[in-house]
Scaffold this active site. Structure first.
Site, PDB file in Angstrom:
ATOM      1  N   LYS A 213       0.853  -1.201   0.000  1.00 18.90           N
ATOM      2  CA  LYS A 213       0.000   0.000   0.000  1.00 18.90           C
ATOM      3  C   LYS A 213       0.887   1.249   0.000  1.00 18.90           C
ATOM      4  O   LYS A 213       2.106   1.154   0.208  1.00 18.90           O
ATOM      5  CB  LYS A 213      -0.891  -0.017   1.242  1.00 18.90           C
ATOM      6  CG  LYS A 213      -0.113   0.020   2.563  1.00 18.90           C
ATOM      7  CD  LYS A 213      -1.015  -0.224   3.771  1.00 18.90           C
ATOM      8  CE  LYS A 213      -0.221  -0.246   5.062  1.00 18.90           C
ATOM      9  NZ  LYS A 213      -1.059  -0.630   6.215  1.00 18.90           N
TER      10      LYS A 213
ATOM     11  N   ARG B 279     -10.192   0.377  15.321  1.00 21.16           N
ATOM     12  CA  ARG B 279     -10.327   1.061  14.030  1.00 21.16           C
ATOM     13  C   ARG B 279     -11.371   0.291  13.223  1.00 21.16           C
ATOM     14  O   ARG B 279     -12.547   0.495  13.437  1.00 21.16           O
ATOM     15  CB  ARG B 279      -8.945   1.048  13.373  1.00 21.16           C
ATOM     16  CG  ARG B 279      -8.523   2.291  12.685  1.00 21.16           C
ATOM     17  CD  ARG B 279      -7.057   2.268  12.295  1.00 21.16           C
ATOM     18  NE  ARG B 279      -6.652   1.067  11.564  1.00 21.16           N
ATOM     19  CZ  ARG B 279      -5.459   0.883  11.020  1.00 21.16           C
ATOM     20  NH1 ARG B 279      -4.534   1.818  11.127  1.00 21.16           N
ATOM     21  NH2 ARG B 279      -5.164  -0.211  10.381  1.00 21.16           N
TER      22      ARG B 279
ATOM     23  N   TYR C 231      14.979  30.721   4.732  1.00 18.66           N
ATOM     24  CA  TYR C 231      13.820  31.509   5.164  1.00 18.66           C
ATOM     25  C   TYR C 231      13.807  31.689   6.680  1.00 18.66           C
ATOM     26  O   TYR C 231      14.111  30.757   7.428  1.00 18.66           O
ATOM     27  CB  TYR C 231      12.523  30.791   4.778  1.00 18.66           C
ATOM     28  CG  TYR C 231      12.212  30.816   3.308  1.00 18.66           C
ATOM     29  CD1 TYR C 231      11.952  32.018   2.655  1.00 18.66           C
ATOM     30  CD2 TYR C 231      12.159  29.634   2.588  1.00 18.66           C
ATOM     31  CE1 TYR C 231      11.647  32.027   1.299  1.00 18.66           C
ATOM     32  CE2 TYR C 231      11.845  29.640   1.229  1.00 18.66           C
ATOM     33  CZ  TYR C 231      11.591  30.842   0.597  1.00 18.66           C
ATOM     34  OH  TYR C 231      11.293  30.850  -0.735  1.00 18.66           O
TER      35      TYR C 231
ATOM     36  N   MET D  44      11.057  24.624   0.059  1.00 21.02           N
ATOM     37  CA  MET D  44      10.342  23.694  -0.823  1.00 21.02           C
ATOM     38  C   MET D  44      11.309  22.932  -1.714  1.00 21.02           C
ATOM     39  O   MET D  44      11.128  21.737  -1.963  1.00 21.02           O
ATOM     40  CB  MET D  44       9.320  24.465  -1.672  1.00 21.02           C
ATOM     41  CG  MET D  44       8.403  23.537  -2.443  1.00 21.02           C
ATOM     42  SD  MET D  44       7.296  24.388  -3.555  1.00 21.02           S
ATOM     43  CE  MET D  44       6.157  25.148  -2.453  1.00 21.02           C
TER      44      MET D  44
HETATM   45  C1  PLP Z   1      -0.341  -1.626   6.900  1.00 17.12           C
HETATM   46  C2  PLP Z   1      -0.882  -2.870   7.472  1.00 17.12           C
HETATM   47  C3  PLP Z   1      -0.037  -3.971   7.713  1.00 17.12           C
HETATM   48  C4  PLP Z   1       1.467  -3.907   7.548  1.00 17.12           C
HETATM   49  O1  PLP Z   1       2.048  -3.239   8.647  1.00 17.12           O
HETATM   50  P1  PLP Z   1       3.630  -3.113   8.826  1.00 17.12           P
HETATM   51  O2  PLP Z   1       3.795  -2.588  10.187  1.00 17.12           O
HETATM   52  O3  PLP Z   1       4.085  -2.153   7.778  1.00 17.12           O
HETATM   53  O4  PLP Z   1       4.180  -4.472   8.617  1.00 17.12           O
HETATM   54  C5  PLP Z   1      -0.625  -5.149   8.147  1.00 17.12           C
HETATM   55  N1  PLP Z   1      -1.958  -5.232   8.355  1.00 17.12           N
HETATM   56  C6  PLP Z   1      -2.782  -4.190   8.158  1.00 17.12           C
HETATM   57  C7  PLP Z   1      -4.245  -4.340   8.413  1.00 17.12           C
HETATM   58  C8  PLP Z   1      -2.280  -2.966   7.725  1.00 17.12           C
HETATM   59  O5  PLP Z   1      -3.097  -1.925   7.543  1.00 17.12           O
END
Ligand code: PLP
Length: 377
Positions: free
Chosen positions: A36, A135, A264, A312
């Site tokens: 991701k 969550r 800056y 930047m």
């Molecule tokens: C991002 C994520 C992972 C991976 O987590 P890492 O700490 O990067 O290994 C695993 N499970 C879920 C549900 C995630 O959102």
């Protein structure tokens, strides 16, 4: 040749990290590579291919669009979308033949109605129990089992694929991880008893490295496959190799007399006569402005302090003497140079964050160049 800003990604390092993580798993436990967030900033497709070459059996992303991107790039194997899927994303997720996560009967019903096309492969669903992350997922194991029943009874369009949870502090508080495991285990056992074919999974990178009891059938590793340390310390202690190196170059060197400033807001003022190098990389590349007066860089194997405000498009570095560095010299912000080394974790700790945010924060303005141990990929 000097290059303005460059993220060099060693695909062989990703492969080896996956292989090393797999070495720590019991026989039959598989690894899911999490790609991701554009492969944690490394590039989702090249990272996915390298992870598969290293022995990953499944890929995971957060969004439907990310799954579609993998398919568009020619990835054929299973892809799991771990996040919530909105109405708008649902056709994209189905089009990408993604496996999905659910924790409500409404979502299962929505999916069942959306998948009326005869002959299509069933949509594989993973039921999520919230054991303490607070969550996504249902907190109620009985409800999770009822959702699993709904999926199992939904007909040929849906398939019950897995049971999962996610740890809130596997990188910090092991006792809380144990408490989450204690909530997950009876649910996982009940699910497995009724549906022996399902895949049970819970571990992220930190739990993969530290909690063998959390491995179940599959571990979901993100940050560790890129060679970063989920505990935000030194990846080398886990035998992980950082895959990404971030460099720029010395564009200019000039004297700064006592009392003169750089950048800056004049947040750095020379206390005595010195020399300053300007490096054309800035927060539009992902060098966080909070690193103002609070980071080092490596030039020709030596460490120099970043001085003044991160702008930047530029940072300034105090090099002390006119001949210390030369225009065109390579500047390493993340990576190794000679005997010097600076990890993403070190940069992250400077500003109270984690390496995840540093590597994910590299913007599209930074070209990614891929290699395998120095050979162009
Ligand atoms: C991002 C994520 C992972 C991976 O987590 P890492 O700490 O990067 O290994 C695993 N499970 C879920 C549900 C995630 O959102």
């Amino acid at each position: 040749m000097a290059v303005r800003a460059l993220a060099r990604v060693n695909l062989a390092a990703i492969e080896r990290n996956v292989a090393r993580l797999r070495d720590g798993l019991a026989d039959g436990v598989e690894l899911c590579a999490v790609v991701k967030g554009n492969g944690y900033g490394h590039g989702a497709l090249p990272a996915a291919r390298a992870a598969l070459a290293g022995g990953a059996r499944l890929l995971a992303v957060a969004t439907a669009g990310e799954a579609a991107e993998l398919r568009a790039g020619g990835i054929e194997g299973p892809v799991l979308v771990m996040g919530a899927v909105s109405d708008e994303e649902l056709p994209v997720a189905l089009g990408a033949r993604a496996e999905l996560v659910t924790w409500t009967p409404e979502f299962v019903e929505r999916l069942r109605r959306a998948c009326t096309g005869a002959g299509a492969a069933p949509v594989r669903l993973h039921v999520k129990l919230d054991t303490g992350m607070g969550r996504l997922g249902t907190r109620d194991p009985d409800e999770a089992i009822r959702i699993a029943e709904t999926i199992a009874d939904a007909g040929p369009a849906l398939e019950l694929a897995g049971a999962m949870t996610h740890f809130a502090s596997a990188d910090e508080d092991r006792s809380f991880t144990s408490a989450q495991l204690a909530r997950f285990e009876p649910f996982a056992a009940a699910m497995r008893e009724r549906w022996p074919g399902i895949v049970v999974h819970a571990a992220n990178s930190a739990a993969t490295l530290r909690e063998p009891a959390s491995h179940f059938d599959l571990v979901r590793c993100g940050i560790a496959i890129y060679g970063c340390d989920p505990m935000n310390d030194d990846p080398a202690t886990h035998g992980l190799e950082p895959a990404l190196e971030l460099t720029s170059y010395v564009a200019a060197v000039k004297p700064a007399r006592a009392g003169e400033s750089a950048g800056y807001g004049r947040r750095w003022v020379a206390r005595s006569d010195t020399w300053v190098a300007t490096v054309p990389i800035g927060y539009a590349d992902g060098i966080r402005r909070a690193l103002t007066n609070n980071c080092d860089v490596l030039i020709a194997g030596r460490r120099y302090p970043l001085v003044g405000t991160v702008s930047m498009d530029n940072i300034t570095v105090e090099v002390g003497a006119p001949d210390a560095v030369r225009p065109g010299d390579r500047v390493t912000i993340i990576g190794a140079d000679g005997h010097g080394r600076q990890t993403a974790e070190e940069v992250a700790r400077r500003i109270g964050t984690i390496s995840y945010e540093i590597v994910c924060g590299l913007t599209p303005r930074v070209p990614r160049v891929y290699h395998r141990d120095g050979t162009p990929a």
